[in-house]
Design a protein around this motif. Structure first.
Motif, mmCIF file in Angstrom:
data_model
loop_
_atom_site.group_PDB
_atom_site.id
_atom_site.type_symbol
_atom_site.label_atom_id
_atom_site.label_comp_id
_atom_site.label_asym_id
_atom_site.label_seq_id
_atom_site.Cartn_x
_atom_site.Cartn_y
_atom_site.Cartn_z
ATOM 1 N N ALA A 208 9.189 -6.139 -0.207
ATOM 2 C CA ALA A 208 8.194 -5.351 0.532
ATOM 3 C C ALA A 208 8.439 -5.419 2.033
ATOM 4 O O ALA A 208 8.334 -4.404 2.733
ATOM 5 C CB ALA A 208 6.788 -5.861 0.206
ATOM 6 N N VAL A 212 9.223 -1.976 3.926
ATOM 7 C CA VAL A 212 8.197 -1.528 4.866
ATOM 8 C C VAL A 212 8.744 -1.518 6.289
ATOM 9 O O VAL A 212 8.520 -0.565 7.049
ATOM 10 C CB VAL A 212 6.947 -2.430 4.770
ATOM 11 C CG1 VAL A 212 5.975 -2.126 5.904
ATOM 12 C CG2 VAL A 212 6.266 -2.239 3.423
ATOM 13 N N SER A 216 9.033 2.302 7.764
ATOM 14 C CA SER A 216 7.980 2.616 8.737
ATOM 15 C C SER A 216 8.547 2.907 10.117
ATOM 16 O O SER A 216 7.816 2.926 11.103
ATOM 17 C CB SER A 216 6.969 1.470 8.810
ATOM 18 O OG SER A 216 7.608 0.261 9.218
ATOM 19 N N ARG A 219 10.157 -1.120 12.159
ATOM 20 C CA ARG A 219 9.132 -1.852 12.907
ATOM 21 C C ARG A 219 9.667 -3.170 13.429
ATOM 22 O O ARG A 219 10.509 -3.815 12.817
ATOM 23 C CB ARG A 219 7.905 -2.125 12.024
ATOM 24 C CG ARG A 219 7.230 -0.850 11.527
ATOM 25 C CD ARG A 219 6.107 -0.389 12.436
ATOM 26 N NE ARG A 219 6.448 -0.131 13.794
ATOM 27 C CZ ARG A 219 6.991 1.022 14.235
ATOM 28 N NH1 ARG A 219 7.308 1.989 13.408
ATOM 29 N NH2 ARG A 219 7.226 1.185 15.522
ATOM 30 N N ILE A 224 5.609 -6.551 11.824
ATOM 31 C CA ILE A 224 5.629 -6.836 10.385
ATOM 32 C C ILE A 224 4.913 -8.154 10.095
ATOM 33 O O ILE A 224 4.087 -8.246 9.188
ATOM 34 C CB ILE A 224 7.080 -6.877 9.863
ATOM 35 C CG1 ILE A 224 7.707 -5.478 9.941
ATOM 36 C CG2 ILE A 224 7.133 -7.403 8.433
ATOM 37 C CD1 ILE A 224 6.997 -4.433 9.106
ATOM 38 N N LEU A 232 -4.094 -0.795 6.851
ATOM 39 C CA LEU A 232 -3.559 0.130 5.865
ATOM 40 C C LEU A 232 -4.652 1.052 5.332
ATOM 41 O O LEU A 232 -5.739 0.589 4.971
ATOM 42 C CB LEU A 232 -2.939 -0.647 4.695
ATOM 43 C CG LEU A 232 -1.896 -1.710 5.048
ATOM 44 C CD1 LEU A 232 -1.473 -2.450 3.782
ATOM 45 C CD2 LEU A 232 -0.695 -1.093 5.736
ATOM 46 N N ILE A 251 -0.090 3.296 8.263
ATOM 47 C CA ILE A 251 -0.183 1.998 8.930
ATOM 48 C C ILE A 251 -0.688 2.249 10.342
ATOM 49 O O ILE A 251 -0.030 2.922 11.141
ATOM 50 C CB ILE A 251 1.178 1.284 8.985
ATOM 51 C CG1 ILE A 251 1.727 1.061 7.580
ATOM 52 C CG2 ILE A 251 1.041 -0.051 9.713
ATOM 53 C CD1 ILE A 251 3.096 0.394 7.572
ATOM 54 N N LEU A 269 4.044 5.596 5.201
ATOM 55 C CA LEU A 269 4.944 5.154 4.134
ATOM 56 C C LEU A 269 4.733 6.058 2.930
ATOM 57 O O LEU A 269 3.596 6.423 2.615
ATOM 58 C CB LEU A 269 4.647 3.708 3.728
ATOM 59 C CG LEU A 269 4.904 2.597 4.738
ATOM 60 C CD1 LEU A 269 4.490 1.258 4.128
ATOM 61 C CD2 LEU A 269 6.357 2.560 5.155
ATOM 62 N N PRO A 273 8.553 2.407 -0.812
ATOM 63 C CA PRO A 273 7.992 1.339 0.030
ATOM 64 C C PRO A 273 6.520 1.062 -0.275
ATOM 65 O O PRO A 273 6.084 -0.094 -0.230
ATOM 66 C CB PRO A 273 8.175 1.884 1.450
ATOM 67 C CG PRO A 273 9.299 2.854 1.346
ATOM 68 C CD PRO A 273 9.159 3.473 -0.001
ATOM 69 N N VAL A 274 5.753 2.117 -0.612
ATOM 70 C CA VAL A 274 4.350 1.930 -0.971
ATOM 71 C C VAL A 274 4.243 1.144 -2.265
ATOM 72 O O VAL A 274 3.422 0.225 -2.396
ATOM 73 C CB VAL A 274 3.636 3.294 -1.105
ATOM 74 C CG1 VAL A 274 2.182 3.090 -1.537
ATOM 75 C CG2 VAL A 274 3.698 4.068 0.207
ATOM 76 N N LEU A 277 5.061 -2.506 -1.546
ATOM 77 C CA LEU A 277 3.988 -3.168 -0.809
ATOM 78 C C LEU A 277 2.802 -3.456 -1.723
ATOM 79 O O LEU A 277 2.237 -4.564 -1.712
ATOM 80 C CB LEU A 277 3.556 -2.287 0.365
ATOM 81 C CG LEU A 277 2.439 -2.833 1.270
ATOM 82 C CD1 LEU A 277 2.834 -4.184 1.853
ATOM 83 C CD2 LEU A 277 2.124 -1.843 2.387
ATOM 84 N N ASN A 278 2.425 -2.480 -2.531
ATOM 85 C CA ASN A 278 1.305 -2.674 -3.457
ATOM 86 C C ASN A 278 1.606 -3.765 -4.488
ATOM 87 O O ASN A 278 0.730 -4.572 -4.835
ATOM 88 C CB ASN A 278 0.973 -1.369 -4.168
ATOM 89 C CG ASN A 278 0.256 -0.377 -3.264
ATOM 90 O OD1 ASN A 278 -0.325 -0.765 -2.257
ATOM 91 N ND2 ASN A 278 0.311 0.898 -3.615
#
Length: 382
Positions: A208, A212, A216, A219, A224, A232, A251, A269, A273-274, A277-278
């Motif tokens: 993640a 991300v 994104s 970043r 991060i 979010l 974000i 995102l 990537p989503v 992250l989830n």
């Protein structure tokens, strides 16, 4: 009968006070900082938090203040005096900007060995040799800023200090190097992600982080590490032809290094990537607070955010696991890699800048130029 409450030491009290601003300044070395920083230092940081100074600026001030206090203790045996006398500022320059050739002939030139050893044992010094002039200037500038926030005047504008810096830089020519020798482009990222193939907490988190950070807009590692669940927001799914809709998140970065005023920077995102992250937030049961956290030896998820330097360490570890030369990559490679990959895929520069949040077209275009020059028409004129 209740036991009387044990009185706190000054270090324990400062540690608790640092915890109250941890949401803005994620601090893993809290206990060490509590020993280095003075009561006035912590109060100044709390004041800056209440004044609404940008998170990244506060992190930089805290990092430099901690280094300055550590150096002051090592060099003089005492905490920094406020305001700092001109002689101490000149000593700081002499300890950090010196000529290696002269040091070889004169052991007393530059930072004394005992000061160097002290700072190195605490992890404040890692590289060998004089500091970069830009680093010295930045620390002096932050020293000056903190002095002014205390309502004091310093000797930072003195002719002697300016002359010492100018002469030291002339004596120590230093070429500016890239923050990351190689960009983490799409092909490199794929190799890094291949090392995060299991459903373990560490693999889920690192996958993640990498996805991300890259998707994104590249970043910064501080953004991060400092990312919080409250930043979010779920966006409507993105419809694509002949396929399922892609999940989307926004974000909210707030104020960043390149934004101004109360401007809220937002990046988006979509898709993989989503999902990554989830998956991490569900597995780690993160419903609020810091998104990316440390993982203990027995697989327990910490309540504290990872340190920005941990993002760098994770990337290097994954590079080594992928059979790459870890020394050629750093967290900044994700930022340069995003723009380089955008150029390779012929994504318009301004569209890529909307995601990376670069303000300087000249700076962002450097990545485009480097990516397209080898195959460009100018290289094939004969």
């Amino acid at each position: 009968m209740a036991k009387p409450r044990k009185s706190q030491t000054s270090v324990e009290r400062r540690a608790e006070e640092l915890d109250t601003i941890a949401a803005v300044l994620p601090i893993e070395r809290r206990d060490e900082l509590a020993e280095l920083l003075t009561d006035h230092d912590v109060e100044t940081l709390r004041h800056l938090v209440n004044q609404g100074m940008g998170d990244n600026t506060l992190r930089a001030l805290t990092s430099d203040l901690t280094y300055l206090e550590a150096w002051g203790l090592a060099a003089t045996g005492r905490s920094l005096p406020w305001p700092a006398p001109e002689a101490l500022l000149l000593k700081f320059v002499a300890h950090h900007l010196w000529a290696p050739e002269k040091r070889a002939a004169d052991p007393d030139h530059g930072m004394p060995a005992e000061v160097d050893d002290n700072l190195r044992s605490q992890g404040f010094l890692k590289s060998v040799g004089p500091h970069a002039p830009s680093t010295v200037r930045r620390r002096l500038a932050n020293w000056s800023t903190l002095t002014k926030w205390r309502g004091l005047d310093g000797a930072f504008a003195s002719p002697a200090l300016k002359s010492a810096i100018r002469l030291a830089i002339r004596a120590v020519p230093r070429q500016r190097g890239r923050k990351s020798a190689k960009a983490v482009t799409g092909d490199v990222l794929a190799k890094l992600l291949a090392t995060c193939a299991t459903e373990s907490l560490r693999d889920l988190r690192d996958r993640a982080i990498l996805m991300v950070a890259f998707a994104s807009g590249g970043r910064r590692r501080s953004e991060i590490a400092g990312l919080r669940r409250e930043q979010l927001t779920v966006e409507p799914p993105i419809e694509i032809p002949d396929g399922p809709a892609l999940r989307s998140l926004a974000i909210h970065l707030g104020r960043t290094k390149t934004s101004s005023g109360e401007e809220d920077e937002v990046v988006y995102l979509t898709g993989r990537p989503v999902e990554a992250l989830n998956a991490w937030m569900v597995a780690a049961k993160i419903e609020s607070g810091s998104v990316f956290r440390g993982i203990g030896r027995w697989g327990t998820v910490s309540r504290r955010a990872i340190d920005p330097q941990s993002v760098n360490a994770i990337l290097k570890q994954r590079a080594e696991m992928a059979g790459l030369d870890a020394g050629e990559f750093s967290a900044h490679g994700l930022r340069s890699g995003f723009l380089t990959e955008a150029a390779i895929r012929n994504i318009p520069l301004l569209e890529a800048m909307e995601q990376s949040r670069h303000r300087s077209v000249q700076q962002a275009s450097n990545y485009y130029n480097n990516a397209t020059r080898p195959s460009g028409r100018a290289a094939r004129m004969l």
